[in-house]
Design a protein around this motif. Structure first.
Motif, PDB file in Angstrom:
ATOM      1  N   SER A   2       0.816  -1.215   0.000  1.00  0.00           N
ATOM      2  CA  SER A   2       0.000   0.000   0.000  1.00  0.00           C
ATOM      3  C   SER A   2       0.849   1.264   0.000  1.00  0.00           C
ATOM      4  N   SER A   3       2.143   1.119   0.282  1.00  0.00           N
ATOM      5  CA  SER A   3       2.996   2.314   0.365  1.00  0.00           C
ATOM      6  C   SER A   3       3.008   3.097  -0.932  1.00  0.00           C
ATOM      7  N   LYS A   5       0.573   3.713  -2.835  1.00  0.00           N
ATOM      8  CA  LYS A   5      -0.684   4.391  -3.109  1.00  0.00           C
ATOM      9  C   LYS A   5      -0.468   5.904  -3.145  1.00  0.00           C
ATOM     10  N   VAL A   6       0.462   6.355  -2.315  1.00  0.00           N
ATOM     11  CA  VAL A   6       0.700   7.794  -2.250  1.00  0.00           C
ATOM     12  C   VAL A   6       1.151   8.328  -3.618  1.00  0.00           C
ATOM     13  N   ILE A   9      -1.919   8.748  -5.731  1.00  0.00           N
ATOM     14  CA  ILE A   9      -2.684   9.928  -5.316  1.00  0.00           C
ATOM     15  C   ILE A   9      -2.024  11.197  -5.854  1.00  0.00           C
ATOM     16  N   ALA A  10      -0.723  11.327  -5.571  1.00  0.00           N
ATOM     17  CA  ALA A  10      -0.018  12.525  -6.037  1.00  0.00           C
ATOM     18  C   ALA A  10      -0.023  12.571  -7.567  1.00  0.00           C
ATOM     19  N   SER A  12      -2.314  11.352  -9.642  1.00  0.00           N
ATOM     20  CA  SER A  12      -3.627  11.747 -10.164  1.00  0.00           C
ATOM     21  C   SER A  12      -3.803  13.256 -10.063  1.00  0.00           C
ATOM     22  N   ALA A  63      -7.387   7.894   2.195  1.00  0.00           N
ATOM     23  CA  ALA A  63      -6.890   8.758   1.137  1.00  0.00           C
ATOM     24  C   ALA A  63      -7.433   8.458  -0.253  1.00  0.00           C
ATOM     25  N   ALA A  64      -7.783   9.492  -0.986  1.00  0.00           N
ATOM     26  CA  ALA A  64      -8.300   9.315  -2.339  1.00  0.00           C
ATOM     27  C   ALA A  64      -7.663  10.330  -3.264  1.00  0.00           C
ATOM     28  N   GLY A  65      -7.493   9.947  -4.521  1.00  0.00           N
ATOM     29  CA  GLY A  65      -6.910  10.852  -5.498  1.00  0.00           C
ATOM     30  C   GLY A  65      -7.962  11.734  -6.155  1.00  0.00           C
ATOM     31  N   VAL A 122       5.119  16.219  -2.383  1.00  0.00           N
ATOM     32  CA  VAL A 122       4.579  15.049  -1.678  1.00  0.00           C
ATOM     33  C   VAL A 122       5.199  13.774  -2.232  1.00  0.00           C
ATOM     34  N   ALA A 126       7.618  11.161  -0.200  1.00  0.00           N
ATOM     35  CA  ALA A 126       7.211   9.757  -0.086  1.00  0.00           C
ATOM     36  C   ALA A 126       8.299   8.849  -0.645  1.00  0.00           C
TER      37      ALA A 126
END
Lengths: 138, 132
Positions: A2-3, A5-6, A9-10, A12, A63-65, A122, A126
């Motif tokens: 899952s790491s 995912k950030v 998000i960034a 998107s 968290a969502a994009g 971000v 990350a």
């Protein structure tokens, strides 16, 4: 894992902001595109942002994009101008200018580029954190 | 005597996981800084820590009809809360970019701290195993 995912998000958000920048560029480029018919006049375009619902629903609603729902054209009527000497004037001597507000577009551009920078930062942070995690226990 | 890694590492693996989750959430807040009606969220560490002792079970919706279904994953736990903005904006967005930035930076440092604690634990274990 899952790491990562950030990065989604960034990423998107960066995609959405760069589309916004593209639309600003398009609006500014066409700000002086004069036509002789109201139907052919360029209309200012703006993106519609929304939160990615799918990613908002899984993973505990965390968290969502961002997704771009679409591009809408401004409903402000194009500016009609009386210029009979203009080569593009219609039979009544009018030309039509796009409804682009250049000042609004400039502020839009600043806002988009700031938001883009935020998301780059971000993603960078990350990345550093993940690289350090890989070195765990050394 | 066998080494129990769960006991040996203490709270740090869990702390690291929480910091990582918080990174995602704060990244989501920053990503949605221009999304109308987006509500900024954050993890409430107090609630998370309280949930650790398993005494406070999450509240579940009652199933009153035969065709009611529970979601596979709860939409959000009690630890995820909406932020109260100090300056609400007209489009319903409650992200305050500069504050989110600070929290993101803070979280990154805390993540590194957890990482370092965990790293030292491993180094300690290594030393113990080698017995030098």
């Amino acid at each position: 894992m899952s790491s990562f995912k950030v990065f989604d998000i960034a990423g998107s958000a960066m995609g959405a902001q760069s589309l916004r920048l593209n639309l600003v560029a398009s609006n500014l480029a066409n700000a002086d595109a004069v036509t002789s018919s109201i139907n052919q006049t360029y209309r200012a375009r703006q993106p519609v942002f929304a939160t990615e619902l799918q990613s908002a629903l899984d993973q505990r609603g965390a968290a969502a994009g961002v997704e771009v729902r679409g591009v809408v054209e401004s409903q402000v009527p194009p500016r009609m101008e009386y210029a009979p000497e203009h080569p593009l004037s219609n039979a009544d001597g009018y030309i039509f200018r796009p409804n682009v507000n250049t000042i609004e577009e400039m502020t839009n551009m600043l806002s988009a580029s700031r938001s883009y920078q935020d998301n780059v930062e971000v993603a960078n942070t990350a990345k550093q954190l993940l690289l350090q995690t890989l070195k765990l226990g050394e | 005597m066998a080494i129990n890694f769960d006991n040996a590492l203490g709270i740090h693996p869990l702390a690291l996981k929480l910091r990582e989750q918080r990174t995602d959430i704060l990244a989501g807040n920053l990503a949605n800084a221009d999304t109308p009606n987006y509500k900024a969220q954050d993890l409430d560490f107090q609630t998370v820590l309280k949930g650790l002792d398993r005494s406070s079970a999450p509240i579940k919706p009652a199933l009153t009809q035969a065709n009611h279904q529970l979601p596979a994953v709860a939409p959000f736990g009690p630890e995820l809360k909406y932020r109260i903005p100090s300056q609400p904006s007209l489009d319903g967005n409650t992200v305050e970019t500069e504050r989110e930035h600070l929290r993101f930076a803070e979280n990154a440092v805390q993540y590194q701290a957890s990482l370092q604690f965990l790293g030292s634990k491993f180094i300690g274990l290594k030393t113990a195993i080698k017995g030098e």
